[in-house]
Enzyme design. Structure first.
Site, PDB file in Angstrom:
ATOM      1  CB  THR A   6     -12.372 118.371 -64.478  1.00  0.00           C
ATOM      2  OG1 THR A   6     -11.845 117.715 -65.641  1.00  0.00           O
ATOM      3  CG2 THR A   6     -12.129 117.493 -63.256  1.00  0.00           C
ATOM      4  CB  CYS A   7     -12.896 122.407 -67.568  1.00  0.00           C
ATOM      5  SG  CYS A   7     -11.117 122.315 -67.298  1.00  0.00           S
ATOM      6  CG  ASN A   8      -9.416 118.743 -68.859  1.00  0.00           C
ATOM      7  OD1 ASN A   8      -9.672 118.011 -67.904  1.00  0.00           O
ATOM      8  ND2 ASN A   8      -8.344 119.498 -68.910  1.00  0.00           N
ATOM      9  CG  HIS A  20      -7.479 106.594 -65.888  1.00  0.00           C
ATOM     10  ND1 HIS A  20      -6.987 107.257 -66.993  1.00  0.00           N
ATOM     11  CD2 HIS A  20      -8.613 107.266 -65.517  1.00  0.00           C
ATOM     12  CE1 HIS A  20      -7.789 108.267 -67.293  1.00  0.00           C
ATOM     13  NE2 HIS A  20      -8.774 108.289 -66.414  1.00  0.00           N
ATOM     14  CD  GLU A  70      -4.494 120.430 -63.513  1.00  0.00           C
ATOM     15  OE1 GLU A  70      -4.697 121.229 -62.580  1.00  0.00           O
ATOM     16  OE2 GLU A  70      -5.245 119.490 -63.783  1.00  0.00           O
ATOM     17  CB  SER A  84      -3.711 117.717 -66.364  1.00  0.00           C
ATOM     18  OG  SER A  84      -4.158 117.233 -65.122  1.00  0.00           O
ATOM     19  CD  GLN A 133     -10.660 120.015 -61.254  1.00  0.00           C
ATOM     20  OE1 GLN A 133      -9.836 119.230 -61.716  1.00  0.00           O
ATOM     21  NE2 GLN A 133     -11.059 121.085 -61.925  1.00  0.00           N
ATOM     22  CB  SER A 141     -13.848 132.475 -61.298  1.00  0.00           C
ATOM     23  OG  SER A 141     -14.598 131.964 -62.374  1.00  0.00           O
TER      24      SER A 141
END
Length: 581
Positions: free
Chosen positions: A49-51, A99, A114, A109, A120, A197
């Site tokens: 993911t993005c993080n 985890h 969230e 998160s 995802q 997006s």
């Protein structure tokens, strides 16, 4: 169960490392294939993911598995293993389950609670299933993680503990103001048409923006998203699609822009943002106070010092007032007066004498006259002169204050940028531009570090703990099932063999009596096996119960290949019935 996860996230690594280690879709597929091809791993799944970037695998050796998975992550991310290793974390067996369940519930998160992570995780499982790298363990694990995440959101108020990354980012853009009031009437540009997006566009539409322009490399996807926004029942926003080469022009019209693409390079450079702001306002987007002219700042500092102390600051090194100083001014640190203690640190005795005499207003000793003298007598004279200077002058205080930073107020932003991409879409240098407010993953991580935790988080943690216990018990019980099945199969073969031998000894036995004898023998065997097989399943479900399967195979001399064939048959059935929850 030998579940292993090796990964890094916003909790273990700085954003700059996460950005460099990010994996595109092709790299994720290759990583999965290489992982199952490696010796210690039988199954594999990637959660990117993005993080976070995490590699899950079923391994037969812990240490070899950690080494192999770490090496593969480094190879496919392009970040060297030595550089990556300090940021990696490792979870094994029950800790690995805990985890993933925590991740699925939003506890791990960047914005607690969230729900986007569930989608995802579902995509991660589907990818592993399509490549046939997810077997029974990872199928069970990821599907159960999805169920646990859904349970947490339905049974608790974890949604109140945080928002989606998009909502949190918009709150940061609005600087604490009500997002709907801040967004109302603004023109928005959304760059990208993927899930993040699309969520950003829908959130902006519900917040009341007047117009949304969608730009994407695949124009058809941009058109589809714009059409969905325009036809939505809960908004009346105007939406249209543009190709990516129209972004610079659209940026000059936009009040807020959100970017989240899969590009490996920058989508918006600092120069492009400067040009867009200048095209919108007619004035250049200059750097803020950090880039102000140094001379202007120093003048302001001097003026402030005079006003605050009533004293004239002593000249700095290199000024005209220091021209008669015997000290080598080129060696003095910039910003300090040669009159101060900082300037005299480390001088030898002779130079210190010269400096002391000069600072006291006296006449500097003519060192050329003393040049020919050396030895104890000369040292005695120098020490005596130094003592006299110290008695007369005392300590020489440093009178100059550290230069304060002159804070130049930033102008109100005319362009708001939200960068949700990893790696980043917007040049980090944009942070320094006046008239622009940029919120990116790094600033979101900083802002969320001190976010308050809701009381519902404790309830979710209890749910996770209970589910981890139940999952472990189910996996341990499932581990012994093939052995129990093989045992019952062996018993059935023994019964069949004995009935056949009985028929040989009693050839005149009629069908009715044969069936009755057969049923009686089967009942005897079932009753003998029932208690031990039920009990062994119960014991195997407890922590440390994995050894009961081995004990059962040893006690009944079960063929290992027979047990393995039962496991393969069960895995084949699971493969046919697989599918995300």
């Amino acid at each position: 169960m030998s579940l292993l996860v090796v990964g890094l996230s916003h909790r273990s690594a700085p954003v700059s490392v996460l950005e460099r280690a990010s994996l595109n879709a092709g790299a994720q597929l290759k990583l999965l294939q290489d992982t199952v091809a490696a010796e210690p791993a039988a199954e594999a799944a990637v959660l990117a993911t993005c993080n976070r970037i995490e590699l899950y695998a079923d391994v037969d050796k812990f240490h070899a598995g950690v080494a192999e998975l770490s090496t593969l992550l480094a190879q496919h991310s392009g970040v060297g293993l030595e550089e990556l290793t300090p940021y990696l974390y490792v979870h094994y067996e029950d800790r690995a389950v805990h985890h993933l369940f925590s991740v699925a519930c939003g506890l791990d998160s960047m914005v607690v609670g969230e729900g986007q992570i569930l989608g995802q995780i579902k995509d991660s499982l589907a990818r592993a299933q399509d490549l046939h790298t997810a077997g029974r363990l990872l199928n069970d694990l990821f599907q159960q993680a999805l169920r646990v995440g859904k349970r947490a959101h339905s049974e608790t108020g974890i949604d109140r503990a945080g928002q989606s990354l998009v909502t949190f980012g918009l709150e940061q853009l609005s600087a604490g103001a009500d997002v709907q009031q801040w967004a109302r009437g603004k023109r928005a540009l959304v760059i990208g048409a993927g899930s993040m997006s699309s969520l950003a566009a829908a959130t902006l539409a519900r917040a009341g923006v007047a117009e949304i322009v969608v730009a994407n490399r695949t124009f058809e996807r941009a058109e589809r998203l714009a059409r969905i926004l325009s036809e939505g029942d809960d908004t009346d926003v105007l939406a249209r699609a543009v190709p990516m080469d129209s972004v610079p022009g659209e940026l000059t019209r936009a009040d807020v822009a959100v970017s989240c693409t899969g590009a490996t390079g920058l989508v918006l450079t600092a120069d492009a943002v400067v040009a867009s702001v200048q095209g919108r306002t007619g004035a250049p987007a200059l750097e803020d106070a950090a880039g102000a002219d140094t001379a202007v700042r120093e003048a302001a500092v001097r003026e402030t010092a005079v006003r605050d102390t009533g004293e004239t600051p002593l000249p700095g090194a290199g000024s005209a007032a220091d021209e008669n100083c015997p000290l080598d001014l080129s060696s003095v640190p910039s910003g300090f007066s040669v009159m101060g203690e900082a300037a005299v640190a480390g001088m030898d005795a002779a130079t210190l004498e010269q400096h002391g005499a000069w600072a006291a207003g006296g006449t500097a000793v003519d060192r050329t006259r003393e040049a020919g003298r050396s030895g104890p007598e000369a040292d005695t004279e120098l020490i005596g002169a130094l003592a006299a200077t110290a008695t007369r002058v005392g300590r020489i205080p440093e009178r100059r204050r550290p230069e304060p930073v002159v804070e130049v107020p930033r102008p109100e932003p005319v362009l708001f940028l939200l960068d949700l991409a990893m790696p980043r879409d917007v040049d980090a240098a944009v942070h320094r531009l006046a008239g622009v407010r940029l919120v990116d993953i790094e600033s979101l991580a900083d802002a969320s570090a001190d976010a308050p935790m809701a009381a519902d988080v404790d309830m979710v943690r209890r749910i996770v703990a209970d589910e981890v216990t139940a999952f472990g018990a189910a996996q341990r019980a499932a581990h012994i099932t093939p052995t129990v099945v093989a045992l019952r199969s062996m018993a059935a073969d023994v019964v069949a063999g004995e009935i056949a031998r009985l028929e040989g000894r009693l050839p005149g036995l009629d069908d009715k009596h044969r069936a009755e004898i057969t049923q009686t023998v089967k009942r005897v065997v079932d009753k003998l096996l029932h208690a031990p097989t039920v009990r062994v399943k119960q014991l195997a479900a407890e922590p440390g119960g994995a050894g009961y399967a081995d004990a059962l195979r040893t006690l009944f001399d079960l063929d290992q290949e027979t047990v393995a064939s039962v496991s393969r048959a069960e895995n084949s059935t699971t493969e046919k019935n697989r599918g995300p929850a």
